[in-house]
Motif scaffolding. Structure first.
Motif, PDB file in Angstrom:
ATOM      1  N   VAL A 396       0.854  -1.192   0.000  1.00 33.96           N
ATOM      2  CA  VAL A 396       0.000   0.000   0.000  1.00 33.96           C
ATOM      3  C   VAL A 396       0.885   1.235   0.000  1.00 33.96           C
ATOM      4  N   GLY A 397       0.920   1.915  -1.132  1.00 29.12           N
ATOM      5  CA  GLY A 397       1.697   3.139  -1.259  1.00 29.12           C
ATOM      6  C   GLY A 397       0.798   4.350  -1.289  1.00 29.12           C
ATOM      7  N   LEU A 398       1.195   5.350  -2.039  1.00 29.85           N
ATOM      8  CA  LEU A 398       0.467   6.620  -2.057  1.00 29.85           C
ATOM      9  C   LEU A 398      -0.971   6.469  -2.532  1.00 29.85           C
ATOM     10  N   GLU A 399      -1.169   5.703  -3.589  1.00 32.18           N
ATOM     11  CA  GLU A 399      -2.520   5.555  -4.133  1.00 32.18           C
ATOM     12  C   GLU A 399      -3.465   4.944  -3.098  1.00 32.18           C
ATOM     13  N   GLY A 400      -2.937   4.019  -2.286  1.00 30.13           N
ATOM     14  CA  GLY A 400      -3.761   3.398  -1.265  1.00 30.13           C
ATOM     15  C   GLY A 400      -4.139   4.334  -0.138  1.00 30.13           C
ATOM     16  N   LEU A 401      -3.496   5.500  -0.052  1.00 25.82           N
ATOM     17  CA  LEU A 401      -3.799   6.490   0.979  1.00 25.82           C
ATOM     18  C   LEU A 401      -4.640   7.640   0.436  1.00 25.82           C
ATOM     19  N   THR A 402      -5.244   7.442  -0.708  1.00 29.17           N
ATOM     20  CA  THR A 402      -6.124   8.463  -1.270  1.00 29.17           C
ATOM     21  C   THR A 402      -7.512   7.889  -1.488  1.00 29.17           C
ATOM     22  N   THR A 403      -8.466   8.760  -1.543  1.00 25.52           N
ATOM     23  CA  THR A 403      -9.817   8.428  -1.974  1.00 25.52           C
ATOM     24  C   THR A 403     -10.173   9.430  -3.067  1.00 25.52           C
ATOM     25  N   TYR A 404     -11.427   9.694  -3.281  1.00 25.70           N
ATOM     26  CA  TYR A 404     -11.771  10.658  -4.335  1.00 25.70           C
ATOM     27  C   TYR A 404     -13.041  11.413  -3.967  1.00 25.70           C
ATOM     28  N   LYS A 405     -13.230  12.522  -4.615  1.00 22.23           N
ATOM     29  CA  LYS A 405     -14.477  13.260  -4.510  1.00 22.23           C
ATOM     30  C   LYS A 405     -14.881  13.684  -5.916  1.00 22.23           C
ATOM     31  N   TYR A 406     -16.125  14.084  -6.068  1.00 19.35           N
ATOM     32  CA  TYR A 406     -16.632  14.528  -7.367  1.00 19.35           C
ATOM     33  C   TYR A 406     -16.736  16.050  -7.392  1.00 19.35           C
ATOM     34  N   HIS A 407     -16.215  16.641  -8.457  1.00 22.34           N
ATOM     35  CA  HIS A 407     -16.375  18.075  -8.712  1.00 22.34           C
ATOM     36  C   HIS A 407     -17.290  18.242  -9.928  1.00 22.34           C
ATOM     37  N   LEU A 408     -18.270  19.091  -9.794  1.00 21.66           N
ATOM     38  CA  LEU A 408     -19.180  19.359 -10.907  1.00 21.66           C
ATOM     39  C   LEU A 408     -19.073  20.821 -11.291  1.00 21.66           C
ATOM     40  N   GLU A 409     -18.720  21.084 -12.539  1.00 23.97           N
ATOM     41  CA  GLU A 409     -18.627  22.450 -13.069  1.00 23.97           C
ATOM     42  C   GLU A 409     -19.856  22.724 -13.937  1.00 23.97           C
ATOM     43  N   GLY A 410     -20.627  23.710 -13.533  1.00 28.12           N
ATOM     44  CA  GLY A 410     -21.822  24.056 -14.285  1.00 28.12           C
ATOM     45  C   GLY A 410     -21.866  25.537 -14.619  1.00 28.12           C
ATOM     46  N   ASP A 411     -22.992  25.965 -15.188  1.00 24.83           N
ATOM     47  CA  ASP A 411     -23.180  27.372 -15.550  1.00 24.83           C
ATOM     48  C   ASP A 411     -24.648  27.722 -15.311  1.00 24.83           C
ATOM     49  N   GLY A 412     -25.065  27.578 -14.048  1.00 24.04           N
ATOM     50  CA  GLY A 412     -26.456  27.819 -13.689  1.00 24.04           C
ATOM     51  C   GLY A 412     -27.379  26.673 -14.059  1.00 24.04           C
ATOM     52  N   HIS A 413     -26.858  25.493 -14.241  1.00 23.55           N
ATOM     53  CA  HIS A 413     -27.676  24.348 -14.633  1.00 23.55           C
ATOM     54  C   HIS A 413     -28.630  23.945 -13.507  1.00 23.55           C
TER      55      HIS A 413
END
Length: 443
Positions: A396-413
């Motif tokens: 378990v190296g660096l990748e195993g110590l990360t997770t993720y989140k979602y970013h959503l870029e919109g324009d008033g949607h």
């Protein structure tokens, strides 16, 4: 000064984690290089502290409380310290594991979704006698933007304290409290209850200890347990290569979890292979324990049923004859710990079947099990080797110590645009783009 409680240390780490996650890769890298430089400058101090641990460990060995393997893992040296700083610099030079765009998708024109790598947060670790484990874990945590709680074994307390202080002082410019050291045994139970503050626990030790942690916490656990590793010498093996691989896997460093504990040999090559192999092992001081078929070919002590499921962590090896590839696979499946297995054969089809049939975290062809290591895998280092299947497997190296989140870029949607009889359909187009705040792909 009043000694901080485990709860206070975890709270400080939790606060530091928020700031640590915002640091640039350059800032985290500079912190790691400062750690490496500080360790280089303080070899004498570290070795003096380590000498106390080793002397105490030797006394416990003489009293029958410690094994030789444990005492061996305790020892530091000039060359070992040089390896530690090389590891820290290797971690520093790894690619930034954070803010990487793992996937990108255009939901509609001007509405783009990005899956981005982020730190886990606060990581709690409990590890065994090796003092270098403290530095490895701290280095990987810093590079991946995680605050870390470090709990080493009491047998390495002097070494751990000095190394921790060096790390703390070398990173004084980083968020205060990003690394915390706890020492009391009762603090482990306190950590297990902090599910609202600690995001991941990583115990390194016996299966019984890891099971105890899993049974007594609701925090996700990434366990590092025994390594009951195997080398199988197929009847289609290059026997000279097989002897080298089997020797390296046991003798190169027997006190670690990726050392081989059972050697499986196809019965058709036993008479040609075993006499020379046994002589080579015995010259290196390896104690051999063999199954019935083995002892008809060479002389050694009898193996018991318990030997097949034992991690010796020492110059001890069990040897068994098998009559087929399937028998070797069945033995590993029955007695292995899902750590690392290796087949030595010139038959690629058999190698493929061996590697596909086993559920271990690492499976090798014509290579020593000792390669199952974060540094050797090019991960910089490792916080442990996971034999589980969730989140991370193997070193378990660096990748195993990360997770993720979602970013959503919109324009008033608005969701209302995509609902009802006249709804606009989603496009859901995969993109090859990195996320940058406020920017959208030109695709």
């Amino acid at each position: 000064m009043t000694e901080k409680t485990a709860e206070t240390k975890v709270e400080q780490a939790q606060n530091a984690a928020l700031d640590l996650a915002k640091l640039s890769d350059d800032e985290r890298r500079e912190g790691l290089l400062s750690i490496a430089d500080a360790i280089d400058e303080r070899h004498e101090e570290i070795l003096d502290a380590n000498e106390k641990d080793v002397a105490a460990g030797q006394r416990m060995l003489e009293e029958g409380e410690y094994s030789q393997a444990l005492v061996d893992r305790l020892k530091l040296s000039e060359s070992k310290l040089e390896s530690i700083t090389e590891m820290v610099r290797s971690v520093a030079d790894q690619a930034d594991p954070l803010e990487k765009t793992l996937a990108a998708r255009r939901l509609d024109e001007g509405l783009e979704l990005y899956k981005v790598a982020v730190p886990i947060g606060v990581v709690g670790t409990v590890f065994e006698s090796r003092p270098d484990a403290l530095v490895q874990i701290a280095a990987l945590s810093l590079k991946s933007g995680n605050a870390v709680i470090l709990k080493g074994g009491s047998e390495a307390s002097h070494s751990n304290r000095v190394l921790y202080e060096i790390i703390r002082e070398a990173t004084a410019d980083l968020p205060d409290g990003w690394a915390q050291l706890i020492e009391a045994r009762e603090d482990v139970d306190a950590l297990l209850e902090m599910d609202d503050s600690i995001d991941l626990l990583m115990p390194r030790g016996s299966s019984a200890f890891v099971q105890y942690v899993q049974d007594n916490t609701s925090i996700p656990v990434l366990g590092h347990t025994e390594g009951i590793c195997h080398v199988y010498v197929d009847d289609a093996a290059d026997l000279e290569m097989a002897a080298d691989v089997a020797y390296d896997a046991k003798v190169q460093y027997p006190a670690v979890c990726n050392a081989v504990e059972t050697l499986l040999v196809h019965e058709d090559v036993a008479e040609e292979f075993l006499p020379g192999m046994v002589e080579r092992y015995e010259d290196a001081g390896v104690e051999l324990r063999g199954g019935d078929g083995v002892r008809e070919v060479v002389t050694m002590d009898a193996a018991t049923e318990g030997d097949w499921s034992t991690e010796y962590g020492d110059l001890v090896l069990s040897v068994k004859l098998v009559d087929s590839l399937d028998a070797a696979i069945d033995h590993v499946t029955t007695y292995g710990s899902k750590h690392t297995e290796s087949i030595v054969t010139e038959d690629d089809d058999r190698a493929s079947r061996f590697m596909r049939s086993l559920d271990s975290a690492s499976v090798f062809h014509n290579a020593s099990t000792r390669f199952a290591d974060g540094y050797r895998f090019g991960l910089g280092a490792e916080v442990g080797i996971s034999t589980g299947k969730i989140h991370a497997r193997g070193p378990v190296g660096l990748e195993g110590l990360t997770t993720y989140k979602y970013h959503l870029e919109g324009d008033g949607h608005l969701v209302a645009t995509y609902a009802g009889e006249d709804a606009t359909p989603f496009r859901h187009e995969e993109m090859a783009a990195d996320w940058t705040p406020g920017e959208r792909s030109d695709e």
